[in-house]
Design an enzyme around this catalytic site. Sequence first.
Site, short mmCIF file in Angstrom:
data_model
loop_
_atom_site.label_atom_id
_atom_site.label_comp_id
_atom_site.label_asym_id
_atom_site.label_seq_id
_atom_site.Cartn_x
_atom_site.Cartn_y
_atom_site.Cartn_z
N THR A 125 41.77 48.95 27.84
CA THR A 125 40.54 48.23 27.51
C THR A 125 39.51 49.18 26.92
OG1 THR A 125 38.73 46.93 28.43
CG2 THR A 125 39.74 48.50 29.91
N SER A 168 33.53 49.04 36.21
CA SER A 168 33.91 48.19 37.35
C SER A 168 35.19 48.77 37.95
CB SER A 168 34.18 46.74 36.90
OG SER A 168 35.41 46.68 36.19
N TYR A 213 37.83 47.19 38.25
CA TYR A 213 38.90 46.77 37.34
C TYR A 213 39.03 47.77 36.17
CZ TYR A 213 40.41 45.03 32.86
OH TYR A 213 40.98 44.97 31.62
N HIS A 214 37.91 48.04 35.49
CA HIS A 214 37.98 48.94 34.34
C HIS A 214 38.50 50.32 34.79
CE1 HIS A 214 35.18 45.92 32.47
NE2 HIS A 214 35.87 46.22 31.39
N LYS A 230 42.23 50.64 34.82
CA LYS A 230 42.85 50.89 33.52
C LYS A 230 42.81 52.38 33.19
CE LYS A 230 43.63 47.11 31.47
NZ LYS A 230 44.84 46.26 31.65
P1 NAD Z 1 45.52 36.86 32.33
O1 NAD Z 1 44.99 36.93 33.72
O2 NAD Z 1 45.34 35.61 31.57
O3 NAD Z 1 47.08 37.22 32.32
C1 NAD Z 1 47.64 38.24 33.09
C2 NAD Z 1 49.02 37.78 33.54
O4 NAD Z 1 49.63 38.85 34.28
C3 NAD Z 1 48.96 36.57 34.45
O5 NAD Z 1 49.83 35.56 33.99
C4 NAD Z 1 49.38 37.11 35.82
O6 NAD Z 1 50.08 36.16 36.60
C5 NAD Z 1 50.24 38.31 35.43
N1 NAD Z 1 50.27 39.36 36.46
C6 NAD Z 1 49.23 39.99 37.05
N2 NAD Z 1 49.66 40.88 37.95
C7 NAD Z 1 51.01 40.85 37.92
C8 NAD Z 1 52.03 41.54 38.62
N3 NAD Z 1 51.73 42.46 39.56
N4 NAD Z 1 53.32 41.28 38.34
C9 NAD Z 1 53.64 40.34 37.39
N5 NAD Z 1 52.72 39.63 36.71
C10 NAD Z 1 51.41 39.89 36.97
O7 NAD Z 1 44.88 38.10 31.54
P2 NAD Z 1 44.72 38.30 29.96
O8 NAD Z 1 43.35 37.91 29.57
O9 NAD Z 1 45.88 37.73 29.26
O10 NAD Z 1 44.79 39.89 29.88
C11 NAD Z 1 46.06 40.52 29.72
C12 NAD Z 1 45.89 42.02 29.63
O11 NAD Z 1 45.04 42.33 28.54
C13 NAD Z 1 45.24 42.63 30.87
O12 NAD Z 1 45.89 43.84 31.18
C14 NAD Z 1 43.82 42.89 30.45
O13 NAD Z 1 43.31 44.01 31.12
C15 NAD Z 1 43.95 43.14 28.97
N6 NAD Z 1 42.75 42.77 28.22
C16 NAD Z 1 42.31 41.46 28.20
C17 NAD Z 1 41.16 41.14 27.48
C18 NAD Z 1 40.62 39.75 27.41
O14 NAD Z 1 39.54 39.55 26.80
N7 NAD Z 1 41.27 38.75 27.96
C19 NAD Z 1 40.48 42.15 26.80
C20 NAD Z 1 40.95 43.47 26.86
C21 NAD Z 1 42.09 43.75 27.58
N1 USQ Z 2 28.10 38.83 29.87
C1 USQ Z 2 26.97 38.05 29.71
N2 USQ Z 2 27.08 36.74 30.03
C2 USQ Z 2 28.23 36.17 30.46
C3 USQ Z 2 29.39 36.98 30.58
C4 USQ Z 2 29.28 38.31 30.28
O1 USQ Z 2 25.91 38.53 29.32
O2 USQ Z 2 28.23 34.96 30.74
C5 USQ Z 2 28.02 40.27 29.50
C6 USQ Z 2 28.45 41.23 30.61
O3 USQ Z 2 27.36 41.59 31.41
C7 USQ Z 2 29.02 42.40 29.81
C8 USQ Z 2 29.58 41.74 28.57
O4 USQ Z 2 28.96 40.46 28.47
O5 USQ Z 2 27.99 43.25 29.42
C9 USQ Z 2 31.08 41.56 28.57
O6 USQ Z 2 31.45 40.81 29.72
P1 USQ Z 2 32.82 39.96 29.72
O7 USQ Z 2 32.90 39.26 31.03
O8 USQ Z 2 32.90 39.16 28.49
O9 USQ Z 2 33.89 41.13 29.56
P2 USQ Z 2 34.37 42.27 30.58
O10 USQ Z 2 33.90 42.05 31.94
O11 USQ Z 2 34.06 43.59 29.96
O12 USQ Z 2 35.94 42.05 30.59
C10 USQ Z 2 36.67 41.42 29.53
C11 USQ Z 2 38.05 41.10 30.06
C12 USQ Z 2 38.73 42.41 30.43
C13 USQ Z 2 38.73 43.36 29.26
C14 USQ Z 2 37.33 43.56 28.70
C15 USQ Z 2 37.33 44.31 27.37
O13 USQ Z 2 37.96 40.24 31.20
O14 USQ Z 2 40.08 42.13 30.84
O15 USQ Z 2 39.25 44.58 29.66
O16 USQ Z 2 36.74 42.27 28.41
S1 USQ Z 2 35.93 45.37 27.23
O17 USQ Z 2 34.71 44.60 27.50
O18 USQ Z 2 35.94 45.93 25.90
O19 USQ Z 2 36.11 46.38 28.27
#
Ligand code: NAD
Ligand code: USQ
Length: 383
Positions: free
Chosen positions: A144, A179, A181-182, A185
Amino acid sequence: MRVLVIGGDGYCGWATALYLSNQGHDVAILDSLVRRHWDMELCVETLTPIAPIQARLQRWQDLTGKSIDLFVGDINNYSFLQGAMLKFEPEAVVHFGEQRSAPFSMIDREHAVLTQVNNVVGTLNLLYVIREHFPDCHLVKLGTMGEYGTPNIDIEEGYITIEHNGRKDTLPYPKQPGSFYHLSKVHDSHNIHFACKIWGLRATDLNQGIVYGVLTEETGMDELLINRLDYDGVFGTALNRFCIQAAIGHPLTVYGTGGQTRGLLDIRDTVRCVEIAVNNPADPGKFRVFNQFTEMFSIADLAMMVKKAGNAVGLDVEVKHLDNPRVELEEHYFNAKNTKLKDLGLEPHYLSDSLLDSLLNFAVKYKARVDEKQILPKVKWNK
Ligand code: NAD
Ligand code: USQ
């Protein structure tokens, strides 16, 4: 190529699995379906009604004649993961299978631990299976952009060349995630980098920005193939949330000033970036990092764009600045590089009025499914 998509039932993974299958790759999905379980625990649902994974895959096969194998299980279970991979024998593994919500990871100790164990141990297990049985397999791992945080200098793609006391080296770019979470990664990135160095594995870390949109060519083919679209305060992400809020007449929830700037990309580019990484594997021993986003926007700018697009289709859209539930800089420098994927052929879909229109129309279509109680953020970073 034989490509295993871990997390293939999720938002990015489902779109990617179908896209790769449509491009002629031999695809399997591995997913524990735990995301559907977390939704139930939080009492939230995707805006779109998603079908059970087996029904989705059956429909894909009926429509296209292409079959996608399914392995349901947890990558934290080493013997399950090993068994699935021995059966499928992947040449590339695309790893989306993690807990991906920052707010979820900040709910309490249990959720922080769950997130880090799920993500870090799962990835470590995967590295061991690859080392043991498929040392030539290319790992394409979703990282990420948030690993970098918001430093006051340009963000490079994974590495930075530094001169210090007359000496020079190219080192991993400093990480300042926001966070638990972050942070998970970042821990993954370190583990993968180390595994490449000591075992000669090949890996690409795709440091992805925030994904928006819902339709890809494949998921739009049939109602049963529809992708998830999260809008709740835990799993919903900024732009997707704003479009759904606009559709139901809820004020757009900008946290703080909205000066937070992030990299974003259309889900159609997510699937293409993954394909590019798969088709151009890293060399053995190489830990490659690509920044996977196409444009940078501040959150306040995104809200204004949604307001404008909403007004154009007759929606009355109000923007509201809420007390920021997160601890993060609200005004900061942000300039990240993103040339490597473009150099390999990515042709971005830029955020356009037509995309916002279609996302807004999509949100309006399913708005009866929205539970308004789930919109405001409930998780605070420093409670
Ligand atoms: P999502 O929650 O929609 O999908 C994740 C999938 O992984 C789910 O179907 C879940 O069941 C599966 N999973 C989780 N833990 C598991 C485990 N231990 N074993 C097997 N399956 C498991 O998430 P997403 O939005 O599709 O994100 C996918 C990936 O992309 C993540 O790693 C996330 O960090 C990354 N990412 C997402 C975004 C975004 O905006 N959605 C942005 C940047 C990075
Ligand atoms: N934010 C708002 N209002 C909202 C939601 C979010 O102002 O209703 C702000 C947050 O405070 C933050 C930014 O928008 O500053 C991004 O928040 P987000 O919830 O859209 O994204 P984030 O928490 O960073 O996480 C999401 C995905 C994660 C991925 C990440 C990419 O859930 O899996 O890793 O985006 S990045 O942001 O580049 O790290």
